[in-house]
Design an enzyme around this catalytic site. Sequence first.
Site: not given
Length: 538
Positions: A444, A162
């Site tokens: 996050d 990613r």
Amino acid sequence: MTTLAAVELENAPQGLQHEHETLFTADSVCFLAELISTFDKQVDEILRHRVGRKMELEQTGGLPGFSSLTSHLREDRTWRVLPVPERLQNRHVDIGDLAPSDTERFIQALRSKAQGIQVDFDDGNCPTYFNQIKGIFNVCKAVRNQFQGVPPISKAPVLMLRPRAWNMVEHNMMVNGKEVPGPLFDFGLLMYHNGKLLVENKSGPFFYLSKVESYLEARLWNNIFVWTEQKLGLPAYSIKATVLIESILATFEMDEILFELRDHTAGLNCGIWDYSASFVNKLGDRSAFLLPDRSKYVNMEKLFLQSYMDLLVQTCHRRGALATGGMAALLLPNDTQSAHYHSVMATVTRLKMLEINAGVDGFMVYDLKLIEPLQKLFQKHTLGPNQLHVLREDVVVTPEDLLAMPSGGVTLHGLRYNIVVGILFIEAWLTGRGHFFYLGQVEDSATAEISRSQVWQWIRHQVKLEDDDRAISRSLVKTLAEEIRRELQDFLQCNTEKAKRRLATATAMFLEVVQKRDFPEFFTTYLNLDHTFLSSST
């Protein structure tokens, strides 16, 4: 391989001389420079297109919708994406938010029984130069089976790489006098060093694409894939990507996104918090799109999120693509006999059953202890390696469904929680970490994004608290933030003046971003560009 591009590259981060020299060979730098030179203008164009779409919505008061210009693609039921590679057909449980610079956790994940690993240079990662170089080097080691006690790459959990999203810039490399797009830096190095080996082992290269907002962005990624395959001599269509649908605008273009990537896609992914934050990003100035307290009123059972997930599954399966769900952020206690353990397990099971029943083909967890119980859950309630056979012909989703804000207000607890998450995320970022743990779960940039978005929107609309009818104002948020800063000194064990100054800086930065007149497009852009990795000694 040659290039006429002028390249400036920073020296190796401290302690990573070998890693830096290994990654930045003469040929790899030429490849990277040529990749960036070829697509840099197109990256700028899609970023300008984003600004234009948002301005159009603001100026016209219009709403997102399904475009009549591409209706023929949506209505044509005959086209399909290329078949999903064998290694991607069974990915019931992936490990999410795994920053590969965390070598110990990366090795644990490679040794686990998960079907896949989201190797995350985006949401769960703080993209310091050290972290990017260390993380990419660790991927190279994993692909070459250089970690002791780890299965070969053909047997280990599949790597879903990613790269950073389009809004992120790599400050430590310049091509033709410009800092380079973060995702091209990450993608280029990962592909140059690992592409052929992954193809030879039938294990990739596979990617997650973050924060894609339109089919034009998917088209750009497809062009990048084609170019890269040709330059590296890889078989056509060997790169496969899962697109994260994290924007309300992209939700109306899922068919189109799959069509643009039909030779290179593995499917689409849905996640709750970046997607919810996109409503504030695109429509947050309008009181009709006031998003209530996420800790009390926002979950996947609400109409706008349930409709989004149902439509994503239907769209993917109709086209032969995989539909994956979000990440379980809760952490399991170590004591398997405790009431707390059973409570967490029950909560995770209930939430993941919503996704299984919707027809998803897999989802993510952060806690490695959740892998096996959720694999068993998937196996118990589904047939075969995936649910591509679940076509969801029962689903009829309208624009009104996708834009229906849940009812509800704001609690003092919810306001405080959002402030805490925002401050702690910035504090973690200032120490080079992209995630942190709070109240039994991982947080996050996605949860930080929704947290700061909600506080900004609540101030903008002067929302009143359910608890005592106080209006949420700049003054109230400042007062709460200062109280929270003092409480967090104990939580973080700030025993030094340096640690206390860092927390004070994080608090001030959070207040700055939630008070801005114009909504900052992305939290990470604000941190990465307006405050370029402030020293933790601040």
